[in-house]
Design a protein around this motif. Structure first.
Motif, short mmCIF file in Angstrom:
data_model
loop_
_atom_site.label_atom_id
_atom_site.label_comp_id
_atom_site.label_asym_id
_atom_site.label_seq_id
_atom_site.Cartn_x
_atom_site.Cartn_y
_atom_site.Cartn_z
N THR A 35 -54.60 48.76 40.34
CA THR A 35 -53.13 48.52 40.09
C THR A 35 -52.40 49.49 40.70
O THR A 35 -52.74 50.79 40.64
N LYS A 37 -48.66 51.50 41.90
CA LYS A 37 -47.70 51.92 41.50
C LYS A 37 -46.04 51.33 41.93
O LYS A 37 -45.31 51.77 41.17
N ASN A 69 -52.31 43.78 42.03
CA ASN A 69 -51.29 43.79 41.08
C ASN A 69 -50.56 45.06 40.96
O ASN A 69 -51.18 46.35 41.53
N TYR A 70 -49.38 45.14 40.55
CA TYR A 70 -48.74 46.45 40.39
C TYR A 70 -48.14 46.59 39.20
O TYR A 70 -47.88 45.76 38.52
N ASN A 71 -47.76 48.00 38.72
CA ASN A 71 -47.03 48.33 37.58
C ASN A 71 -46.31 49.70 37.89
O ASN A 71 -46.75 50.70 37.97
N ASP A 72 -45.05 49.33 37.94
CA ASP A 72 -44.03 50.54 38.48
C ASP A 72 -43.15 51.00 37.19
O ASP A 72 -42.48 50.38 36.75
N SER A 78 -43.58 45.07 36.45
CA SER A 78 -45.10 44.67 36.81
C SER A 78 -45.46 43.43 37.11
O SER A 78 -44.59 42.54 36.90
#
Length: 209
Positions: A35, A37, A69-72, A78
């Motif tokens: 995942t 950032k 997938n990303y989760n900022d 996200s």
């Protein structure tokens, strides 16, 4: 002895988009386990992995694309980012349409040049091929530094990063019709919210070999 000349006409003649066979869409999206950032990092990873898959004959028929997938935490956002053959086909189609348009013009996208205004390289090369390669390389270097454009987006775009090709609209036709590439993307979170400042320059013509 002789001379070799390389300029916009020669670049237009060589600017072609190689047609590649689209692999059969028999699989699904490959989901990366990591995942990221930011959305930009996820997009870059998905593109890189898809390129790797396309170079792997055993794997290219198993997937239609890659999902990262990303989760900022900074933006509190996200989600997934997908990239695959459909995106490649769209980019290739846009490049082909622009190449056809440029070939029809017979001039540079943003600037007119004088046939009498030639830059002469001082070095005398040992062969015709070496002279041609050097002239082509110098022309492409000049094109890359010919013009720049700076923009600040009121609404930030975390998916923008250096080396990404860009098309702008709302300016005069010579600017809107030019192929640009991002050289610097500065993302800022301040009193005005999240903004993105971009520095662009003319995209160097891609010439095989």
């Amino acid at each position: 002895r002789g001379e070799e000349i390389w300029g916009q006409d020669e670049d237009n003649a060589e600017r072609t988009v190689k047609k590649q066979t689209t692999p059969a869409a028999t699989g699904s999206y490959k989901v990366l386990t990591k995942t990221y950032k930011s959305r930009a990092a996820a997009s870059k990873a998905a593109r890189k992995e898809w390129k790797r898959i396309m170079n792997d004959k055993a794997a290219r028929g198993s997937y239609v694309g890659v999902q990262a997938n990303y989760n900022d935490p900074n933006l509190g956002a996200s989600g997934p980012v997908k990239y695959g053959q459909a995106d490649v086909d769209k980019e290739r189609g846009r490049a082909q349409r622009q190449a056809d348009k440029d070939a029809g013009k017979g001039t540079n996208n943003a600037f007119d040049h004088s046939a009498d205004n030639l830059k002469t390289l001082r070095h005398v090369y040992a062969s015709k091929d070496n002279a041609k390669r050097s002239a082509r390389a110098e022309w492409r270097r000049l094109q890359r530094g010919m013009a720049t454009l700076s923009l600040t987006l009121a609404r930030g775009r975390p998916d923008l990063f250096p080396e990404l090709p860009v098309v702008v609209t709302g300016f005069k036709p010579s600017i809107d019709s030019t192929d640009w590439v991002i050289t610097r993307a500065t993302h800022t979170m301040g009193e005005e919210g999240y903004t993105t400042a971009l520095e662009l320059e003319i995209k160097a013509t891609e010439v095989p070999g």
